[in-house]
Enzyme design. Structure first.
Site, PDB file in Angstrom:
ATOM      1  N   CYS A 148       0.864  -1.188   0.000  1.00 26.46           N
ATOM      2  CA  CYS A 148       0.000   0.000   0.000  1.00 26.46           C
ATOM      3  C   CYS A 148       0.898   1.236   0.000  1.00 26.46           C
ATOM      4  O   CYS A 148       1.748   1.390   0.876  1.00 26.46           O
ATOM      5  CB  CYS A 148      -0.901   0.000   1.231  1.00 26.46           C
ATOM      6  N   CYS A 197      -2.293 -11.623  -5.618  1.00 27.99           N
ATOM      7  CA  CYS A 197      -2.586 -12.578  -4.559  1.00 27.99           C
ATOM      8  C   CYS A 197      -2.416 -11.843  -3.229  1.00 27.99           C
ATOM      9  O   CYS A 197      -1.296 -11.547  -2.818  1.00 27.99           O
ATOM     10  CB  CYS A 197      -1.617 -13.749  -4.681  1.00 27.99           C
TER      11      CYS A 197
END
Length: 128
Positions: free
Chosen positions: A88, A112
Site C-alpha cells: 500500500c 494474490c
C-alpha cells in the site's frame, strides 16, 4: 489510519513483518460480495470485487488494482525466489504479491492478497 499499536497480531505480522496467512483461512478468499476492498490499516481503495476471481490458491486474487497510484510494486527476493511484492503506497503495508499466471483474457496478472490486509466496503443494494 490505524496506529501499529492498534493492529491485531495477525495484521501486524502480515502487513508490517511481510508475513502471510495460511491458504483457505482468510475471510475473503471465497467471498463473493460486491464492493471495494480497501487497506485494513489506512482505508486506501485497492481492489474492486469486479476484478476478483477464484484462482484456486486459497487467497483473494484480483486481475488488477483499482488505481496503480495506490500501490507500490517491489522486488522481493525472500524465501529463495524472486517475486513482486504489492505494498500500500499510503501506509506501507505489505499486502501480498503479484504473479503473471492470472487469466489471459484480463491481462494475465494475479494479485494474490492476504485477507487480513483488506476490509470490504460492500456495495449498497438498490431498494425498489
Amino acid at each position: 489510519m490505524k496506529k501499529d499499536s492498534d493492529l491485531s497480531p495477525d495484521l501486524y505480522r502480515v502487513a508490517r513483518e511481510q508475513g502471510t496467512e495460511a491458504p483457505f483461512t482468510g475471510r475473503y478468499w471465497d467471498s463473493h460480495e460486491a464492493g471495494m476492498y480497501v487497506c485494513a490499516i489506512c482505508g486506501t481503495t485497492l481492489f474492486s470485487s469486479d476484478a476478483k476471481f477464484d484462482s484456486g490458491t486459497g487467497w483473494p486474487s484480483f486481475t488488477e488494482v483499482t488505481n496503480l497510484e495506490h500501490v507500490e510494486l517491489r522486488e522481493d527476493r525472500s524465501h529463495g525466489t524472486t517475486r513482486t511484492e504489492v505494498v500500500c503506497k499510503t501506509c506501507g503495508a505489505h499486502l501480498g504479491h503479484v504473479f503473471d499466471d492470472g487469466p489471459p483474457d484480463t491481462g494475465g496478472k494475479r494479485y494474490c492478497i492476504n485477507s487480513v490486509c483488506l476490509d470490504l466496503q460492500e456495495q449498497k443494494k438498490a431498494q425498489g
